[in-house]
Motif scaffolding. Structure first.
Motif, mmCIF file in Angstrom:
data_model
loop_
_atom_site.group_PDB
_atom_site.id
_atom_site.type_symbol
_atom_site.label_atom_id
_atom_site.label_comp_id
_atom_site.label_asym_id
_atom_site.label_seq_id
_atom_site.Cartn_x
_atom_site.Cartn_y
_atom_site.Cartn_z
ATOM 1 N N ALA A 124 -6.152 -25.141 72.057
ATOM 2 C CA ALA A 124 -6.331 -24.364 71.664
ATOM 3 C C ALA A 124 -5.882 -24.685 70.672
ATOM 4 C CB ALA A 124 -6.446 -22.771 71.776
ATOM 5 N N LEU A 125 -3.869 -25.082 70.636
ATOM 6 C CA LEU A 125 -2.993 -24.915 69.812
ATOM 7 C C LEU A 125 -3.065 -26.070 68.987
ATOM 8 C CD1 LEU A 125 -0.089 -24.218 72.625
ATOM 9 C CD2 LEU A 125 -1.018 -22.756 71.040
ATOM 10 N N LEU A 126 -4.070 -26.902 69.894
ATOM 11 C CA LEU A 126 -3.824 -28.771 69.322
ATOM 12 C C LEU A 126 -5.524 -28.053 67.824
ATOM 13 C CD1 LEU A 126 -3.487 -31.275 68.770
ATOM 14 C CD2 LEU A 126 -4.959 -31.998 69.770
ATOM 15 N N PHE A 127 -6.270 -27.791 68.557
ATOM 16 C CA PHE A 127 -7.731 -27.640 67.458
ATOM 17 C C PHE A 127 -6.790 -26.925 66.406
ATOM 18 C CE2 PHE A 127 -11.505 -27.959 70.643
ATOM 19 C CZ PHE A 127 -11.211 -29.439 71.117
ATOM 20 N N ALA A 128 -6.540 -25.873 66.777
ATOM 21 C CA ALA A 128 -5.652 -24.942 65.385
ATOM 22 C C ALA A 128 -4.812 -25.554 64.763
ATOM 23 C CB ALA A 128 -5.437 -23.056 66.162
ATOM 24 N N ALA A 129 -3.838 -26.578 64.931
ATOM 25 C CA ALA A 129 -2.473 -27.310 64.570
ATOM 26 C C ALA A 129 -3.846 -28.275 63.352
ATOM 27 C CB ALA A 129 -2.333 -28.160 65.391
ATOM 28 N N MET A 146 2.007 -34.334 63.229
ATOM 29 C CA MET A 146 1.773 -34.400 61.784
ATOM 30 C C MET A 146 0.120 -33.753 61.721
ATOM 31 S SD MET A 146 2.515 -35.493 57.552
ATOM 32 C CE MET A 146 3.236 -35.298 57.691
ATOM 33 N N SER A 147 -0.110 -33.127 61.519
ATOM 34 C CA SER A 147 -1.484 -32.474 61.798
ATOM 35 C C SER A 147 -2.576 -33.701 59.983
ATOM 36 C CB SER A 147 -2.265 -31.089 61.012
ATOM 37 O OG SER A 147 -3.616 -30.778 61.274
ATOM 38 N N SER A 148 -3.354 -34.139 61.051
ATOM 39 C CA SER A 148 -4.525 -35.249 60.133
ATOM 40 C C SER A 148 -5.584 -34.463 59.962
ATOM 41 C CB SER A 148 -4.779 -36.091 61.022
ATOM 42 O OG SER A 148 -5.514 -36.198 62.192
ATOM 43 N N GLY A 149 -6.024 -32.361 60.009
ATOM 44 C CA GLY A 149 -7.006 -31.638 59.677
ATOM 45 C C GLY A 149 -8.284 -32.065 60.312
ATOM 46 N N ARG A 150 -7.752 -33.040 61.428
ATOM 47 C CA ARG A 150 -9.357 -33.539 61.973
ATOM 48 C C ARG A 150 -10.688 -32.196 62.587
ATOM 49 N NH1 ARG A 150 -6.279 -36.900 66.602
ATOM 50 N NH2 ARG A 150 -4.919 -35.645 66.042
ATOM 51 N N MET A 151 -9.582 -31.020 62.923
ATOM 52 C CA MET A 151 -11.228 -29.904 63.413
ATOM 53 C C MET A 151 -10.801 -29.132 61.750
ATOM 54 S SD MET A 151 -11.862 -30.120 66.475
ATOM 55 C CE MET A 151 -11.983 -28.994 66.641
ATOM 56 N N THR A 152 -10.465 -29.406 60.578
ATOM 57 C CA THR A 152 -11.191 -28.406 59.359
ATOM 58 C C THR A 152 -12.725 -28.125 59.429
ATOM 59 O OG1 THR A 152 -8.955 -29.963 58.452
ATOM 60 C CG2 THR A 152 -10.573 -28.277 57.067
ATOM 61 N N ALA A 153 -12.577 -26.550 59.203
ATOM 62 C CA ALA A 153 -13.633 -26.130 58.871
ATOM 63 C C ALA A 153 -14.390 -25.674 60.556
ATOM 64 C CB ALA A 153 -13.937 -26.520 57.923
ATOM 65 N N LYS A 154 -13.724 -26.335 61.689
ATOM 66 C CA LYS A 154 -14.133 -26.004 62.495
ATOM 67 C C LYS A 154 -14.596 -24.765 63.307
ATOM 68 C CE LYS A 154 -16.047 -30.364 62.823
ATOM 69 N NZ LYS A 154 -17.736 -30.680 62.954
ATOM 70 N N HIS A 155 -15.117 -24.056 63.975
ATOM 71 C CA HIS A 155 -14.986 -22.954 64.183
ATOM 72 C C HIS A 155 -15.725 -22.930 66.091
ATOM 73 C CE1 HIS A 155 -16.146 -22.607 60.567
ATOM 74 N NE2 HIS A 155 -15.735 -21.335 60.203
ATOM 75 N N ALA A 156 -14.147 -22.940 66.884
ATOM 76 C CA ALA A 156 -14.155 -23.468 68.349
ATOM 77 C C ALA A 156 -14.249 -21.938 69.560
ATOM 78 C CB ALA A 156 -13.080 -24.272 68.527
ATOM 79 N N VAL A 157 -14.733 -22.141 69.927
ATOM 80 C CA VAL A 157 -14.703 -21.135 71.223
ATOM 81 C C VAL A 157 -14.024 -22.346 72.663
ATOM 82 C CG1 VAL A 157 -16.123 -19.852 72.904
ATOM 83 C CG2 VAL A 157 -16.609 -19.606 70.671
ATOM 84 N N ILE A 158 -12.841 -21.722 73.544
ATOM 85 C CA ILE A 158 -12.395 -22.015 74.148
ATOM 86 C C ILE A 158 -12.202 -21.424 75.262
ATOM 87 C CG2 ILE A 158 -10.727 -23.382 75.037
ATOM 88 C CD1 ILE A 158 -9.968 -24.364 72.307
ATOM 89 N N THR A 159 -12.966 -21.970 76.469
ATOM 90 C CA THR A 159 -12.908 -20.095 78.027
ATOM 91 C C THR A 159 -11.289 -21.140 78.589
ATOM 92 O OG1 THR A 159 -14.161 -21.449 79.104
ATOM 93 C CG2 THR A 159 -14.876 -19.928 78.017
ATOM 94 N N GLY A 160 -10.824 -20.435 79.497
ATOM 95 C CA GLY A 160 -9.838 -20.687 80.346
ATOM 96 C C GLY A 160 -8.457 -20.912 79.007
ATOM 97 N N GLY A 161 -8.864 -20.545 77.451
ATOM 98 C CA GLY A 161 -8.095 -20.824 76.690
ATOM 99 C C GLY A 161 -6.372 -19.971 76.153
ATOM 100 N N GLY A 162 -6.245 -19.633 77.851
ATOM 101 C CA GLY A 162 -5.168 -19.072 78.261
ATOM 102 C C GLY A 162 -3.764 -19.088 78.560
ATOM 103 N N ALA A 163 -4.415 -21.055 79.479
ATOM 104 C CA ALA A 163 -3.318 -21.426 80.117
ATOM 105 C C ALA A 163 -3.494 -22.851 80.334
ATOM 106 C CB ALA A 163 -2.761 -20.727 81.339
ATOM 107 N N ARG A 166 -5.656 -19.607 62.557
ATOM 108 C CA ARG A 166 -6.147 -18.388 62.235
ATOM 109 C C ARG A 166 -6.499 -18.207 64.212
ATOM 110 N NH1 ARG A 166 -11.948 -18.267 59.479
ATOM 111 N NH2 ARG A 166 -12.615 -16.442 60.643
ATOM 112 N N ALA A 167 -7.048 -17.557 64.971
ATOM 113 C CA ALA A 167 -7.174 -17.467 66.015
ATOM 114 C C ALA A 167 -7.427 -15.539 66.713
ATOM 115 C CB ALA A 167 -6.012 -18.101 66.882
ATOM 116 N N ILE A 168 -9.275 -15.552 67.776
ATOM 117 C CA ILE A 168 -8.830 -14.235 68.075
ATOM 118 C C ILE A 168 -8.973 -14.409 69.070
ATOM 119 C CG2 ILE A 168 -10.109 -13.925 65.736
ATOM 120 C CD1 ILE A 168 -12.560 -13.581 67.690
ATOM 121 N N ALA A 169 -8.438 -13.433 70.429
ATOM 122 C CA ALA A 169 -8.495 -13.383 71.689
ATOM 123 C C ALA A 169 -9.440 -12.593 72.096
ATOM 124 C CB ALA A 169 -7.375 -12.845 72.211
#
Length: 269
Positions: A25-30, A1-18, A58-61
């Motif tokens: 990326a999946l965890l931050f979004a969750a 269950m999410s605890s919202g630890r990254m609520t209102a954050k806007h993150a850029v993750i390089t090498g986020g495809g693998a 919410r994510a963009i590529a």
């Protein structure tokens, strides 16, 4: 269950495809973050972003080559436009190239390409990302270093080791320079992690055992285990943590020798 630890954050993750980048990326979004998944592999970035969207996040590529400053500048601009702000940078993209050996037998091209991606690429992300963080009122930078930044490797990988040592040193300096601008900077120092990259590198049982014999926990780490530490360091839970190099290595740095048989406690020679 999410605890919202990254609520209102806007993150850029390089090498986020693998690998670690994807799991982060999946965890931050969750945990509530809007995420820009950046990768040199456009399909991989889109797949991760699509997985986040399918889960209600919410994510963009964004396609990026971190070795190219213009590409990194465009990545930050696209992330600010797509997310509304950038306050979290996880500069994770990196390579370990075939032919990366010792100082006498590593080709110049292997050295140059490794440094261009692993070290200069992180510099580019910080160079163009820091103004965005300041526009957002502050934030967090997390740079991907490695256990070999603080321990030598008996299996030669000189360019990789040098690049990761440089990332750790650069991170400390950024932390000192930007600490009073409400920007934190830390580095992750993983040990061997079970990712597609390590599967390619350690493709025989002999190569795997060469690594495992030095692991107190007797196994490779999991990408999600590194992602959990990344989550802590980029969240407000780590609000007084900056300039740190976080080892996530299963205790390798603490071991002189490890048991041959954990049940019997026999020491390795």
């Amino acid at each position: 269950m999410s605890s919202g630890r990254m609520t209102a954050k806007h993150a850029v993750i390089t090498g986020g495809g693998a690998g670690i980048g994807r799991e982060t990326a999946l965890l931050f979004a969750a945990e509530g973050a809007a995420v820009a998944v950046a990768d040199v592999d456009a399909r991989a970035a889109e797949a991760t972003a699509g997985e986040i969207a399918a889960a209600g996040g919410r994510a963009i590529a964004i396609t990026v080559d971190v070795a190219d400053p213009d590409s990194v500048s465009a990545m930050i601009a696209a992330a600010e436009q797509g997310l509304g702000a950038v306050d979290t940078l996880f500069n994770n993209a990196g390579v370990m190239l075939s032919g990366d050996n010792g100082p006498e037998d590593t080709e110049q091209s292997v050295w140059d390409r490794t440094i261009a991606i692993n070290l200069t690429g992180v510099f580019h992300c910080c160079r163009f990302g820091l103004p965005a963080l300041q526009r957002a009122g502050g934030g967090s930078i997390l740079n991907m270093s490695s256990l070999v930044a603080v321990m030598g490797a008996a299996v030669p990988q000189l360019a990789y080791t040098a690049s990761k040592g440089g990332v750790l040193a650069m991170t400390r300096e950024i932390a000192v320079q930007y600490g009073r601008r409400n920007i934190r900077a830390n580095a992750l120092l993983p040990g061997p992690i079970g990712t597609p990259l390590t599967a390619q590198l350690f493709d025989t049982e002999e190569k795997l055992e060469r690594r495992r014999v030095h692991m107190p926990m007797g196994r490779f780490g999991k990408a999600v285990e590194v992602a959990e530490v990344a989550l802590f360091l980029c969240s407000d839970a780590a609000s007084y943590v900056t300039g740190a190099g976080y080892l996530v290595d299963g205790g390798i740095h603490a071991a002189y020798v490890t048991p041959l048989d954990a049940a019997e406690g026999d020491a390795a020679p």
